[in-house]
Write a protein that holds these residues in place. Sequence first.
Motif, PDB file in Angstrom:
ATOM      1  N   HIS A 282     -79.024 -17.874 -29.307  1.00 23.38           N
ATOM      2  CA  HIS A 282     -78.999 -18.269 -27.897  1.00 23.38           C
ATOM      3  C   HIS A 282     -78.495 -17.186 -26.936  1.00 23.38           C
ATOM      4  CE1 HIS A 282     -79.437 -22.207 -29.793  1.00 23.38           C
ATOM      5  NE2 HIS A 282     -79.868 -22.635 -28.628  1.00 23.38           N
ATOM      6  N   ALA A 283     -77.744 -16.203 -27.450  1.00 18.11           N
ATOM      7  CA  ALA A 283     -77.202 -15.163 -26.570  1.00 18.11           C
ATOM      8  C   ALA A 283     -77.803 -13.797 -26.846  1.00 18.11           C
ATOM      9  CB  ALA A 283     -75.681 -15.089 -26.711  1.00 18.11           C
ATOM     10  N   GLY A 284     -78.588 -13.676 -27.904  1.00 21.01           N
ATOM     11  CA  GLY A 284     -79.207 -12.405 -28.249  1.00 21.01           C
ATOM     12  C   GLY A 284     -78.903 -12.034 -29.683  1.00 21.01           C
ATOM     13  N   ALA A 285     -79.880 -11.476 -30.345  1.00 23.26           N
ATOM     14  CA  ALA A 285     -79.782 -11.165 -31.775  1.00 23.26           C
ATOM     15  C   ALA A 285     -79.015  -9.877 -32.017  1.00 23.26           C
ATOM     16  CB  ALA A 285     -81.172 -11.106 -32.386  1.00 23.26           C
ATOM     17  N   ASP A 286     -77.782  -9.819 -31.527  1.00 27.04           N
ATOM     18  CA  ASP A 286     -76.927  -8.656 -31.725  1.00 27.04           C
ATOM     19  C   ASP A 286     -75.906  -8.999 -32.800  1.00 27.04           C
ATOM     20  OD1 ASP A 286     -74.995  -6.623 -31.592  1.00 27.04           O
ATOM     21  OD2 ASP A 286     -75.444  -6.258 -29.479  1.00 27.04           O
ATOM     22  N   ALA A 287     -75.998  -8.341 -33.933  1.00 26.25           N
ATOM     23  CA  ALA A 287     -75.130  -8.639 -35.075  1.00 26.25           C
ATOM     24  C   ALA A 287     -73.667  -8.334 -34.786  1.00 26.25           C
ATOM     25  CB  ALA A 287     -75.606  -7.848 -36.291  1.00 26.25           C
ATOM     26  N   LEU A 288     -73.357  -7.647 -33.687  1.00 24.02           N
ATOM     27  CA  LEU A 288     -71.977  -7.284 -33.382  1.00 24.02           C
ATOM     28  C   LEU A 288     -71.204  -8.368 -32.643  1.00 24.02           C
ATOM     29  CD1 LEU A 288     -72.458  -3.520 -32.486  1.00 24.02           C
ATOM     30  CD2 LEU A 288     -71.786  -4.552 -34.664  1.00 24.02           C
ATOM     31  N   SER A 289     -71.799  -9.523 -32.414  1.00 26.72           N
ATOM     32  CA  SER A 289     -71.050 -10.653 -31.859  1.00 26.72           C
ATOM     33  C   SER A 289     -69.930 -10.991 -32.836  1.00 26.72           C
ATOM     34  CB  SER A 289     -71.960 -11.868 -31.694  1.00 26.72           C
ATOM     35  OG  SER A 289     -72.971 -11.597 -30.760  1.00 26.72           O
ATOM     36  N   VAL A 290     -68.750 -11.305 -32.301  1.00 23.83           N
ATOM     37  CA  VAL A 290     -67.607 -11.571 -33.172  1.00 23.83           C
ATOM     38  C   VAL A 290     -66.874 -12.842 -32.755  1.00 23.83           C
ATOM     39  CG1 VAL A 290     -67.212  -9.154 -33.804  1.00 23.83           C
ATOM     40  CG2 VAL A 290     -66.074 -10.093 -31.802  1.00 23.83           C
ATOM     41  N   THR A 291     -66.264 -13.465 -33.744  1.00 21.57           N
ATOM     42  CA  THR A 291     -65.416 -14.626 -33.499  1.00 21.57           C
ATOM     43  C   THR A 291     -64.139 -14.164 -32.822  1.00 21.57           C
ATOM     44  OG1 THR A 291     -66.199 -15.483 -35.622  1.00 21.57           O
ATOM     45  CG2 THR A 291     -64.338 -16.619 -34.605  1.00 21.57           C
ATOM     46  N   THR A 292     -63.763 -14.831 -31.730  1.00 20.41           N
ATOM     47  CA  THR A 292     -62.475 -14.530 -31.104  1.00 20.41           C
ATOM     48  C   THR A 292     -61.479 -15.658 -31.334  1.00 20.41           C
ATOM     49  OG1 THR A 292     -63.180 -15.431 -28.971  1.00 20.41           O
ATOM     50  CG2 THR A 292     -63.508 -13.068 -29.337  1.00 20.41           C
ATOM     51  N   ASN A 293     -61.977 -16.841 -31.669  1.00 19.19           N
ATOM     52  CA  ASN A 293     -61.097 -17.970 -31.946  1.00 19.19           C
ATOM     53  C   ASN A 293     -61.866 -19.000 -32.765  1.00 19.19           C
ATOM     54  OD1 ASN A 293     -58.617 -19.539 -31.536  1.00 19.19           O
ATOM     55  ND2 ASN A 293     -59.950 -20.907 -30.392  1.00 19.19           N
ATOM     56  N   LEU A 294     -61.188 -19.634 -33.704  1.00 15.55           N
ATOM     57  CA  LEU A 294     -61.792 -20.733 -34.457  1.00 15.55           C
ATOM     58  C   LEU A 294     -60.674 -21.645 -34.939  1.00 15.55           C
ATOM     59  CD1 LEU A 294     -64.470 -21.924 -35.496  1.00 15.55           C
ATOM     60  CD2 LEU A 294     -64.152 -20.606 -37.570  1.00 15.55           C
ATOM     61  N   ASN A 295     -60.764 -22.917 -34.564  1.00 21.09           N
ATOM     62  CA  ASN A 295     -59.796 -23.941 -34.983  1.00 21.09           C
ATOM     63  C   ASN A 295     -60.541 -24.997 -35.758  1.00 21.09           C
ATOM     64  OD1 ASN A 295     -57.455 -22.991 -33.404  1.00 21.09           O
ATOM     65  ND2 ASN A 295     -58.776 -23.479 -31.677  1.00 21.09           N
ATOM     66  N   ILE A 296     -59.897 -25.514 -36.806  1.00 19.48           N
ATOM     67  CA  ILE A 296     -60.553 -26.534 -37.620  1.00 19.48           C
ATOM     68  C   ILE A 296     -59.555 -27.619 -37.988  1.00 19.48           C
ATOM     69  CG2 ILE A 296     -60.164 -25.327 -39.805  1.00 19.48           C
ATOM     70  CD1 ILE A 296     -63.077 -26.250 -40.590  1.00 19.48           C
ATOM     71  N   ASN A 297     -60.056 -28.843 -37.996  1.00 19.32           N
ATOM     72  CA  ASN A 297     -59.293 -29.998 -38.464  1.00 19.32           C
ATOM     73  C   ASN A 297     -60.032 -30.575 -39.656  1.00 19.32           C
ATOM     74  OD1 ASN A 297     -57.172 -30.308 -36.357  1.00 19.32           O
ATOM     75  ND2 ASN A 297     -58.960 -30.471 -35.040  1.00 19.32           N
ATOM     76  N   PHE A 298     -59.322 -30.707 -40.772  1.00 26.96           N
ATOM     77  CA  PHE A 298     -59.899 -31.281 -41.979  1.00 26.96           C
ATOM     78  C   PHE A 298     -59.578 -32.772 -41.999  1.00 26.96           C
ATOM     79  CE2 PHE A 298     -58.864 -26.841 -42.922  1.00 26.96           C
ATOM     80  CZ  PHE A 298     -60.121 -26.375 -43.260  1.00 26.96           C
ATOM     81  N   MET A 299     -60.596 -33.606 -42.247  1.00 27.89           N
ATOM     82  CA  MET A 299     -60.405 -35.053 -42.149  1.00 27.89           C
ATOM     83  C   MET A 299     -60.545 -35.794 -43.466  1.00 27.89           C
ATOM     84  SD  MET A 299     -62.180 -35.670 -38.465  1.00 27.89           S
ATOM     85  CE  MET A 299     -63.610 -34.645 -38.748  1.00 27.89           C
ATOM     86  N   ARG A 300     -61.439 -35.360 -44.333  1.00 30.94           N
ATOM     87  CA  ARG A 300     -61.591 -35.988 -45.652  1.00 30.94           C
ATOM     88  C   ARG A 300     -62.172 -34.969 -46.610  1.00 30.94           C
ATOM     89  NH1 ARG A 300     -64.731 -39.109 -42.145  1.00 30.94           N
ATOM     90  NH2 ARG A 300     -63.567 -40.994 -42.329  1.00 30.94           N
ATOM     91  N   LYS A 301     -62.161 -35.312 -47.888  1.00 27.88           N
ATOM     92  CA  LYS A 301     -62.653 -34.410 -48.927  1.00 27.88           C
ATOM     93  C   LYS A 301     -64.175 -34.310 -48.877  1.00 27.88           C
ATOM     94  CE  LYS A 301     -58.948 -35.616 -52.088  1.00 27.88           C
ATOM     95  NZ  LYS A 301     -58.622 -36.226 -53.383  1.00 27.88           N
ATOM     96  N   ALA A 302     -64.656 -33.135 -49.213  1.00 28.42           N
ATOM     97  CA  ALA A 302     -66.100 -32.911 -49.351  1.00 28.42           C
ATOM     98  C   ALA A 302     -66.386 -32.583 -50.805  1.00 28.42           C
ATOM     99  CB  ALA A 302     -66.558 -31.763 -48.458  1.00 28.42           C
ATOM    100  N   GLU A 303     -67.319 -33.303 -51.386  1.00 28.67           N
ATOM    101  CA  GLU A 303     -67.716 -33.063 -52.772  1.00 28.67           C
ATOM    102  C   GLU A 303     -68.787 -31.976 -52.820  1.00 28.67           C
ATOM    103  OE1 GLU A 303     -66.044 -34.678 -55.119  1.00 28.67           O
ATOM    104  OE2 GLU A 303     -64.975 -35.848 -53.600  1.00 28.67           O
ATOM    105  N   ALA A 304     -69.062 -31.448 -54.001  1.00 29.13           N
ATOM    106  CA  ALA A 304     -70.136 -30.465 -54.181  1.00 29.13           C
ATOM    107  C   ALA A 304     -71.456 -31.075 -53.723  1.00 29.13           C
ATOM    108  CB  ALA A 304     -70.227 -30.043 -55.640  1.00 29.13           C
TER     109      ALA A 304
END
Length: 153
Positions: free
Chosen positions: A81-103
């Motif tokens: 959506h912003a352009g196919a530039d592989a140099l885009s980088v994550t500046t922040n990522l937060n995650i909340n885990f709610m339940r188990k995920a099986e294989a």
Amino acid sequence: MPAQTTHQPTLTTEEVNDLMGYVYPQLNEGGRAYEAIDVFPGGCTVRLNADERHLRPGGTVSGPNLFTLADIGGYVLVLTHAGADALSVTTNLNINFMRKAEAGPVDAHCRILKLGRSLMVFDADIVAGPDRHSVAHATGTYSIPPAHRAEKS
């Protein structure tokens, strides 16, 4: 909150998978585990095909693998959506885990919350299991490289 459907993707699902395979080959060493399965206006769905290498003791998908899935979702969004530039980088990522995920297949339904000239904010609802319940929710921000900032002006 619905996806920002005014944002049109510039790459197809196949094109973004090919691009990630080229610029980030180590992601799927040993077989394709992470992949985009759908790209659409303002969003995407990415999948982790979780097998024994993604499990923690107790037989559930590890947190780092779910975190990686959310991050890959953001990367697919910014590439498509912003352009196919592989140099885009994550500046922040937060995650909340709610339940188990099986294989098995674990999907992240990702949407753009805001796409600006220098940053993209997104969220990801990660679902798994036969009932496709949410197992985690993530929010993140990607930095868009300067070459694409000029194009967005």
